[in-house]
Design a protein around this motif. Structure first.
Motif, mmCIF file in Angstrom:
data_model
loop_
_atom_site.group_PDB
_atom_site.id
_atom_site.type_symbol
_atom_site.label_atom_id
_atom_site.label_comp_id
_atom_site.label_asym_id
_atom_site.label_seq_id
_atom_site.Cartn_x
_atom_site.Cartn_y
_atom_site.Cartn_z
ATOM 1 N N ARG A 37 0.821 -1.212 0.000
ATOM 2 C CA ARG A 37 0.000 0.000 0.000
ATOM 3 C C ARG A 37 0.852 1.258 0.000
ATOM 4 O O ARG A 37 0.521 2.253 -0.650
ATOM 5 C CB ARG A 37 -0.935 -0.001 1.210
ATOM 6 C CG ARG A 37 -2.083 -1.000 1.129
ATOM 7 C CD ARG A 37 -2.962 -0.894 2.365
ATOM 8 N NE ARG A 37 -3.518 0.444 2.508
ATOM 9 C CZ ARG A 37 -3.914 0.968 3.664
ATOM 10 N NH1 ARG A 37 -3.781 0.277 4.782
ATOM 11 N NH2 ARG A 37 -4.425 2.181 3.703
ATOM 12 N N ASN A 74 2.068 1.833 -3.484
ATOM 13 C CA ASN A 74 0.959 2.309 -4.311
ATOM 14 C C ASN A 74 0.630 3.763 -3.994
ATOM 15 O O ASN A 74 0.380 4.577 -4.897
ATOM 16 C CB ASN A 74 -0.276 1.434 -4.102
ATOM 17 C CG ASN A 74 -0.102 0.038 -4.666
ATOM 18 O OD1 ASN A 74 0.712 -0.183 -5.566
ATOM 19 N ND2 ASN A 74 -0.855 -0.911 -4.144
ATOM 20 N N ARG A 75 0.620 4.092 -2.711
ATOM 21 C CA ARG A 75 0.338 5.469 -2.292
ATOM 22 C C ARG A 75 1.400 6.423 -2.814
ATOM 23 O O ARG A 75 1.089 7.512 -3.309
ATOM 24 C CB ARG A 75 0.270 5.530 -0.759
ATOM 25 C CG ARG A 75 0.092 6.934 -0.181
ATOM 26 C CD ARG A 75 -1.230 7.538 -0.561
ATOM 27 N NE ARG A 75 -1.423 8.830 0.086
ATOM 28 C CZ ARG A 75 -2.416 9.661 -0.212
ATOM 29 N NH1 ARG A 75 -3.305 9.333 -1.135
ATOM 30 N NH2 ARG A 75 -2.530 10.813 0.419
#
Length: 332
Positions: A231, A234-235
């Motif tokens: 995550r 991705n962020r």
């Protein structure tokens, strides 16, 4: 620079299919584009690189196009005065950027393939020193001629050691052995003729076997940790822009880490660094670094995180660069 970024944007999954088709054709192949210099030039450079042709030979071959097409390009600009001749004439810096990325991909693939290899080799009772040895031998087998980070090819930690953050100048592989259920961090730094790879993963061992799918991890804390690492990457890709500074990325991602209930474990507090030829020239994703992300050729993102009070840490490292379309992971 805009032309070079356009060239890089061509190097996607569609290009991979083109190269595969040409390299595996049963007969001769004719490929071309409208001018025969940009798309054709990039395809030709990749093919020649795959065949082991030297970068300088590829550059020389590309620059022959300048002489061959100058009459055509001059006539085109005469008919289209809004076009700047200097932007469409082949320039060696554009193909050099393509070759740079291709070279880094080759070295990064050594690290990625080594992780894939070691996942199948890890077994309960295996010493961390053996994991390090096997990783370093595999990287040499795949073409690494050295290891850029203080001559350490593989940092290996397990269990509660995974929260440890230490400089390569101080790292010593411990005497620990792999348990039936365990958590392992492996951080690799192969080098080929001064070009770096930098790749890290947290590996989960469950019932005596390293797990490939996060969905099957039964230890909820470990599963959340490795999923959080994905995550974070991705962020990061969602928020970065070429004009963003290393410092801005540092603050935004550390805020996100804290909001999600995790802490940054890095001994220097940073989240990554530029990829350069000498380790002392690196600049970091850290407070006070106002260099723009697009001002470096490539950079790593490698958050090392944990939950406050936990015995376990998590790490995931990739290399990134910008092309015309935005931020790209060096090796998908």
């Amino acid at each position: 620079d805009a032309v070079a970024e356009t060239y890089l944007a061509m190097m996607d999954e569609h290009m991979d299919k083109i190269i595969h088709t040409i390299m595996n054709a049963d007969s001769n192949v004719l490929y071309f584009c409208s001018a025969g210099k940009d798309r054709t030039g990039v395809v030709s450079a990749i093919i020649l690189k795959n065949l082991g042709i030297s970068d300088q030979r590829i550059i020389d071959d590309y620059m022959e196009t300048k002489d061959n097409l100058m009459g055509f390009l001059t006539s085109y600009v005469a008919a289209h005065p809004e076009v700047n001749l200097n932007t469409i004439v082949p320039n060696e810096k554009n193909i050099k950027r393509v070759l740079e990325i291709l070279t880094y991909r080759e070295v990064q693939k050594i690290a990625k393939d080594t992780i894939e290899y070691i996942i199948d080799e890890i077994k309960p009772g295996m010493p961390l020193k053996e994991i390090r040895f096997l990783c370093e031998e595999k990287m040499r087998e795949l073409g690494a001629d050295s290891f850029w980070y203080y001559d350490i090819g593989a940092f290996v930690f397990a269990g509660d050691e995974t929260t440890v953050s230490v400089s390569g100048r101080e790292y010593i592989t411990s005497e620990r052995y792999i348990a039936t259920d365990d958590i392992i961090t492996i951080d690799l730094s192969p080098q080929v003729e001064g070009t770096w790879g930098d790749y890290a993963r947290t590996v989960i061992v469950q019932n005596g076997k390293a797990v490939r799918s996060y969905d099957t991890i039964m230890n909820a804390e470990w599963r959340r940790g490795v999923e959080m690492e994905k995550r974070l990457h991705n962020r990061m890709m969602e928020i970065v822009r070429p004009e963003m500074t290393f410092e801005e990325l540092y603050y935004q991602m550390n805020e996100f880490i804290q909001t999600e209930g995790y802490i940054n474990l890095d001994f220097m507090g940073n989240l990554g660094h530029s990829i350069v030829r000498k380790k002392e020239d690196r600049i970091y994703i850290e407070k006070g670094n106002r260099t723009k992300l697009a001002d470096v050729s490539l950079f790593t993102f490698e958050p090392h995180i944990s939950v406050s009070g936990s015995k376990y840490g998590y790490k995931r490292e990739n290399i990134y660069y910008f092309d015309k379309e935005g931020l790209k992971e060096l090796l998908m």
